[in-house]
Design an enzyme around this catalytic site. Structure first.
Site, PDB file in Angstrom:
ATOM      1  N   ASP A 154       0.833  -1.203   0.000  1.00  0.00           N
ATOM      2  CA  ASP A 154       0.000   0.000   0.000  1.00  0.00           C
ATOM      3  C   ASP A 154       0.868   1.254   0.000  1.00  0.00           C
ATOM      4  OD1 ASP A 154       0.760  -0.831   2.694  1.00  0.00           O
ATOM      5  OD2 ASP A 154      -0.413   0.873   3.413  1.00  0.00           O
ATOM      6  N   GLU A 195      -0.003  -1.104   5.649  1.00  0.00           N
ATOM      7  CA  GLU A 195       1.017  -0.680   6.613  1.00  0.00           C
ATOM      8  C   GLU A 195       0.836   0.788   6.968  1.00  0.00           C
ATOM      9  OE1 GLU A 195       4.993   0.898   7.978  1.00  0.00           O
ATOM     10  OE2 GLU A 195       3.689   1.561   6.353  1.00  0.00           O
ATOM     11  N   ASP A 206       7.832   4.404  -1.197  1.00  0.00           N
ATOM     12  CA  ASP A 206       7.367   3.861   0.085  1.00  0.00           C
ATOM     13  C   ASP A 206       6.070   3.111  -0.177  1.00  0.00           C
ATOM     14  OD1 ASP A 206       6.634   3.326   2.658  1.00  0.00           O
ATOM     15  OD2 ASP A 206       6.253   5.402   3.231  1.00  0.00           O
TER      16      ASP A 206
END
Ligand SMILES: [Zn+2]
Length: 436
Positions: free
Chosen positions: A92, A186, A152
């Site tokens: 995610d 996360e 990320d």
């Protein structure tokens, strides 16, 4: 001209890594804060299905996507009696910046100057973007300016996929059994929630979810969320004299009474903790203040929570007809205490980073990772760099050379865990599975 790559291995891995990374970031997999099931958004399942297909194609025959959006797969060992080692990244991306329609741009052989992105007036100025100036000569990947990049943690995902495909294609390289897990959600703090540590069956794991090349993180914040609910007495303001007790005013007073020159995110750094009121809501009848509280030290964290409680009790207590409710929710613990019994876990990562020609640097995370909770759940999980920076923003960028270093570090980490001293240290710890 000297190569800007940390090793010939990193250079060899880079093209496939970039190809994967550019593909993954184009898939919208933004997590949603309100979640009714796991994962919180369907794009994460799309990522999961793609990764399963690619793991199967690389020869990891048991790769599957479970009902909660976790991808799990195994790469069998080429060396006997080594502990099973886990590799973890999250699919995610943060809901804090737009994550749909990501168009990655590669700025080859970056000249060290200002990077002007084509959309959204977004500029990466090395004078203000920390770490960018040092990457002159690297290939810098950015978004087009109006979305986050998604490094990320798609940098971490692409690095694991690249390293695992390389290891699968090179059975002559020494490696323990590797267990791979790609987690959902996360970014909303739920990555570890439905992670099945027993099913994973690893001695330890590594999240690939850090930033600057060479960094290794074995310490995170301990985190709690405090919600204050204030009930007042509401009435038509025209007839309110002596009757109205304004909950909204009391909420504002509590926030104003908390320290503002210290113990805040904007006045702290490194090992200092903070209280962060991030949401105020409600009306004269009922108001809520929601705050996150962070510290590396559990006793100090408790002191911050006590300060919120005593401040709120004093403000609300001055009005006998108002009522106060304090709700404390512990979010994740500092991983340090859970890693301490297994020093070989961090040692192996430092050895792998050094073997890649980088200087290993232990740093603290002013936040949490999946590893914070996984470590507490019995799977020691420090965090390794990915080469991405300025996460959760439209200025997010990554160095291809540093991403390639991270992928190469995974290959070297696999080798490190076949070395006798680390193997026997893990066996002495006796905490985990070993497999041939
Ligand atoms: Zn992350």
């Amino acid at each position: 001209m000297p190569s800007s790559f940390s090793s010939p291995l990193a250079e060899a891995l880079a093209p496939g890594l970039l190809e994967r990374f550019e593909r993954y970031v184009r898939i919208e997999s933004t997590a949603a804060r309100s979640r009714t099931g796991s994962p919180s958004t369907p794009g994460q399942l799309e990522m999961g299905r793609l990764l399963v297909d690619e793991l199967l194609a690389a020869g990891l025959q048991d790769a599957f996507l479970d009902d909660n959006g976790y991808v799990v797969a195994t790469l069998p060992a080429t060396v006997e009696d080594a502990p099973v080692i886990g590799l973890v990244a999250h699919v995610d991306t943060s809901p804090d910046a737009p994550g749909g329609g990501v168009e990655p741009l590669v700025h080859r052989d970056y000249d060290g100057g200002v990077i002007q992105l084509p959309r959204g007036d977004t500029v990466l100025d090395p004078a203000t973007v920390s770490g960018l100036a040092a990457k002159a000569g690297h290939d810098i990947v950015t978004s087009s300016g109006d979305t986050l990049l998604g490094a990320d943690d798609k940098a971490g995902v692409a690095e694991i996929m690249t390293a695992v495909a390389h290891l699968a294609a090179h059975p002559e390289l020494p490696r323990p059994t590797l267990r791979i897990c790609f987690t959902p959600d996360e970014e909303i703090g739920e990555g570890a929630t439905l992670f099945d540590v027993a099913r994973f069956g690893a001695f330890c794991a590594y999240t690939m979810d850090g930033s600057e090349a060479g960094e290794l993180q074995d310490e995170t914040f301990t985190a709690a969320e405090v919600t204050l609910t204030i009930d007042g007495v509401d009435i038509h303001p025209g007839f309110a004299k002596g009757i109205l007790v304004n909950a909204a005013r009391l909420a504002a007073r509590i926030v104003a009474a908390l320290p503002s020159d210290r113990l805040t995110p904007e006045t702290t750094e490194e090992r200092e903790g903070y209280i962060h009121p991030y949401a105020l809501g409600g009306d004269a009848q009922r108001s809520t203040v929601t705050m996150i509280v962070r510290d590396f030290d559990d006793d100090l964290l408790q002191q911050h929570i006590d300060l919120i409680r005593s401040t709120a009790e004093e403000v609300v207590g001055a009005e006998p007809r108002a009522r106060l409710e304090v709700d404390v929710h512990h979010q994740y613990p500092n991983m340090k205490a859970h890693l301490a019994p297994f020093p070989e876990v961090v040692e192996a990562a430092e050895r792998a980073i050094a073997a890649e020609g980088l200087e290993p640097r232990r740093t603290v995370i002013r936040g949490g990772t999946d590893g914070s909770r996984l470590s507490a759940m019995g799977l020691p999980t420090p965090n390794i760099f990915t080469g991405g920076h300025e996460f959760h923003s439209v200025r997010e960028w990554a160095s291809l050379q540093d991403m390639a270093s991270a992928a190469a570090v995974i290959v070297r980490l696999a080798e490190a865990w076949t070395q006798d001293d680390l193997r026997s240290a893990a066996a002495r710890s006796g905490a985990g599975a070993t497999a041939a």
